[in-house]
Design an enzyme around this catalytic site. Structure first.
Site, PDB file in Angstrom:
ATOM      1  N   LYS A 119       0.891  -1.147  -0.138  1.00 52.87           N
ATOM      2  CA  LYS A 119       0.051   0.002  -0.097  1.00 52.87           C
ATOM      3  C   LYS A 119       1.059   1.239  -0.128  1.00 52.87           C
ATOM      4  CE  LYS A 119      -4.723  -1.462   1.244  1.00 52.87           C
ATOM      5  NZ  LYS A 119      -5.608  -1.536   1.917  1.00 52.87           N
ATOM      6  N   LYS A 201      -3.456 -10.806  -7.325  1.00 49.83           N
ATOM      7  CA  LYS A 201      -4.541 -11.031  -6.771  1.00 49.83           C
ATOM      8  C   LYS A 201      -5.609  -9.963  -7.319  1.00 49.83           C
ATOM      9  CE  LYS A 201      -5.117  -8.858  -2.674  1.00 49.83           C
ATOM     10  NZ  LYS A 201      -5.030  -8.364  -1.311  1.00 49.83           N
ATOM     11  N   LYS A 204     -10.139  -4.821  -5.614  1.00 47.54           N
ATOM     12  CA  LYS A 204     -11.210  -3.893  -6.016  1.00 47.54           C
ATOM     13  C   LYS A 204     -10.657  -2.565  -6.563  1.00 47.54           C
ATOM     14  CE  LYS A 204     -11.710  -2.660  -1.078  1.00 47.54           C
ATOM     15  NZ  LYS A 204     -12.101  -3.533  -0.076  1.00 47.54           N
TER      16      LYS A 204
HETATM   17  P1  TYM Z   1     -10.225  -6.404   2.975  1.00 40.85           P
HETATM   18  O1  TYM Z   1     -11.193  -5.455   3.214  1.00 40.85           O
HETATM   19  O2  TYM Z   1      -8.901  -6.299   2.060  1.00 40.85           O
HETATM   20  O3  TYM Z   1     -10.630  -8.073   2.457  1.00 40.85           O
HETATM   21  C1  TYM Z   1     -11.760  -8.613   3.353  1.00 40.85           C
HETATM   22  C2  TYM Z   1     -11.669 -10.051   2.870  1.00 40.85           C
HETATM   23  O4  TYM Z   1     -11.683 -10.549   1.870  1.00 40.85           O
HETATM   24  C3  TYM Z   1     -10.282 -11.228   1.517  1.00 40.85           C
HETATM   25  N1  TYM Z   1      -9.835 -11.103   0.357  1.00 40.85           N
HETATM   26  C4  TYM Z   1      -9.696 -11.919  -0.921  1.00 40.85           C
HETATM   27  N2  TYM Z   1      -9.910 -13.525  -0.783  1.00 40.85           N
HETATM   28  C5  TYM Z   1      -9.691 -14.278  -1.810  1.00 40.85           C
HETATM   29  N3  TYM Z   1      -9.107 -13.689  -2.902  1.00 40.85           N
HETATM   30  C6  TYM Z   1      -9.043 -12.178  -3.066  1.00 40.85           C
HETATM   31  N4  TYM Z   1      -8.523 -11.821  -4.041  1.00 40.85           N
HETATM   32  C7  TYM Z   1      -9.304 -11.436  -1.937  1.00 40.85           C
HETATM   33  N5  TYM Z   1      -9.260 -10.134  -1.829  1.00 40.85           N
HETATM   34  C8  TYM Z   1      -9.569  -9.965  -0.354  1.00 40.85           C
HETATM   35  C9  TYM Z   1      -9.640 -10.796   2.612  1.00 40.85           C
HETATM   36  O5  TYM Z   1      -8.381 -11.620   2.820  1.00 40.85           O
HETATM   37  C10 TYM Z   1     -10.265 -10.340   3.742  1.00 40.85           C
HETATM   38  O6  TYM Z   1     -10.502 -11.758   4.141  1.00 40.85           O
HETATM   39  N6  TYM Z   1      -7.405  -6.137   7.059  1.00 40.85           N
HETATM   40  C11 TYM Z   1      -8.722  -6.439   6.473  1.00 40.85           C
HETATM   41  C12 TYM Z   1      -9.974  -6.345   7.310  1.00 40.85           C
HETATM   42  C13 TYM Z   1     -10.174  -6.638   8.589  1.00 40.85           C
HETATM   43  C14 TYM Z   1     -10.245  -7.534   9.432  1.00 40.85           C
HETATM   44  C15 TYM Z   1     -10.202  -7.161  10.727  1.00 40.85           C
HETATM   45  C16 TYM Z   1     -10.554  -8.936   9.006  1.00 40.85           C
HETATM   46  C17 TYM Z   1      -9.884  -5.473   9.514  1.00 40.85           C
HETATM   47  N7  TYM Z   1     -10.055  -5.911  10.988  1.00 40.85           N
HETATM   48  C18 TYM Z   1     -10.332  -8.107  11.670  1.00 40.85           C
HETATM   49  C19 TYM Z   1     -10.550  -9.951   9.874  1.00 40.85           C
HETATM   50  C20 TYM Z   1     -10.592  -9.520  11.220  1.00 40.85           C
HETATM   51  C21 TYM Z   1      -8.520  -6.200   5.142  1.00 40.85           C
HETATM   52  O7  TYM Z   1      -8.327  -5.182   4.591  1.00 40.85           O
HETATM   53  O8  TYM Z   1      -9.682  -7.023   4.363  1.00 40.85           O
END
Ligand code: TYM
Length: 336
Positions: A119, A201, A204
């Site tokens: 990032k 990967k 969005k």
């Molecule tokens: P975020 O918002 O980027 O993504 C949310 C969830 O989706 C999964 N993910 C994917 N899985 C498979 N293939 C992909 N291409 C893909 N892109 C995203 C992510 O692994 C995630 O599970 N830091 C976290 C949000 C967060 C969180 C938490 C998660 C904040 N606090 C506490 C669990 C527990 C994040 O940025 O996810």
């Protein structure tokens, strides 16, 4: 559900950032597994708006995405009757615990995080302290609820490892305070790849809209994107690291239909890429269609959605404040 019944169940927590429209990777890596696990755990699902502002957000858009995300959770099958759904900024304990945990985290630990490195490259004009401390806030999200299980995609594994380290460190210094959580990373769908660059990967924020299947895409858009997906050399339908494009499409087909990789390989023996892609395209469109329809229906009734989030925040706060009080006491804050 009675209090006694809730107490018998283990605790599950997960979250997603409201920083754009959800894509199919969010469904396969996270939400689908939440839905599968929601009957067996006491679940907390949060929309992490505090995390989202670590990169620049436009306020009107952030508000919209936050409510969209809540509606999408429900459209994908999360039941607000069974689970606690809430917006992270509504429970101030998250920021409070994050501050405390910051004081127990080394600068080196945060600078090693690959998401921070990625990032900082993507947003080189805005490498802020929040972006750096992002994983510590995530640790606070999890530890506040004494979560046993955290279902996430593969990219969050390193953040979970830090969370476990922080819990163990605090417990060692101040006696047992936090549950040490386990990650749940699904065997299939933990890392959905870009349709245009299958070694990268799915994201969005990809500039190429054809690379990402959004859960709000129409059937036609989904079908076109999959039909134009970049595939590999050769002609065999085979799950293999040498065939990242085909393997990615096989993963989507497996998740859309419940078929195993070997079933798919058998079924498509001798069949060309074109026919295979058509099958993946229609199966995925059929899978996403009812989610989109439900999403539009839920989003049309904001009043009900906001009630769910208000109740969710109340119930989350009850749990979070218990843990925070315990932490305050252990570290020596005066409680009157
Ligand atoms: P975020 O918002 O980027 O993504 C949310 C969830 O989706 C999964 N993910 C994917 N899985 C498979 N293939 C992909 N291409 C893909 N892109 C995203 C992510 O692994 C995630 O599970 N830091 C976290 C949000 C967060 C969180 C938490 C998660 C904040 N606090 C506490 C669990 C527990 C994040 O940025 O996810």
């Amino acid at each position: 559900m009675s209090e006694a019944k809730i107490d018998e169940k283990k605790i599950l927590l997960s979250g997603i950032q409201p920083s754009g429209n959800l894509h199919i990777g969010h469904l396969t890596g996270a939400i689908k597994n939440w839905v599968d696990l929601q009957d067996n755990y006491n679940c907390f699902f949060t929309i992490v708006d505090l995390h989202a502002i670590t990169v620049k957000q436009e306020p009107t858009q952030l508000r919209k995405w936050t409510l969209d995300l809540a509606a999408m959770f429900i459209a994908c099958g999360i039941s607000p009757e069974k689970c606690t759904l809430f917006i992270q900024s509504h429970v101030t304990e998250h920021a409070q615990l994050a501050w405390i945990l910051n004081c127990f985290t080394g600068m080196g630990e945060c600078s090693r995080m690959t998401q921070f490195k990625d990032k900082s490259q993507q947003h080189s004009e805005n490498i802020n302290v929040g972006l750096f401390a992002y994983p510590v806030l995530m640790a606070a999200d999890i530890l506040l609820y004494q979560a046993d299980l955290v279902p996430v995609g593969e990219d969050q594994k390193q953040h979970l490892e830090l969370t476990r380290n922080l819990a163990q460190r605090f417990n060692f210094l101040y006696s047992d305070t936090f549950k040490v959580p386990e990650p749940y990373i699904p065997p299939v769908g933990a890392r959905i790849m870009s349709l245009q660059e299958p070694t990268k990967k799915m994201s969005k924020s990809d500039e190429n809209q054809k690379a990402t299947i959004f859960l709000t895409d129409s059937d036609k858009e989904i079908i076109n994107k999959i039909k134009r997906a970049v595939t590999d050399s050769g002609s065999e339908i085979k799950f293999s690291p040498e065939k990242p494009g085909i393997s990615n499409l096989m993963t989507l087909l497996a998740l859309a239909t419940g078929k195993s990789f070997s079933q798919i390989e058998d079924e498509f023996k001798g069949v060309g890429y074109g026919e295979f892609k058509s099958e993946v395209a229609t199966s995925v469109a059929k899978w996403i269609n009812p989610i989109r329809t439900k999403f539009i229906e839920i989003r049309a009734n904001d009043k009900h959605l906001k009630e769910i989030l208000l109740n969710g925040a109340d119930s989350a706060r009850r749990q979070a404040s218990k843990t925070l009080r315990k932490v305050f006491k252990k570290i020596g804050f005066v409680q009157l």
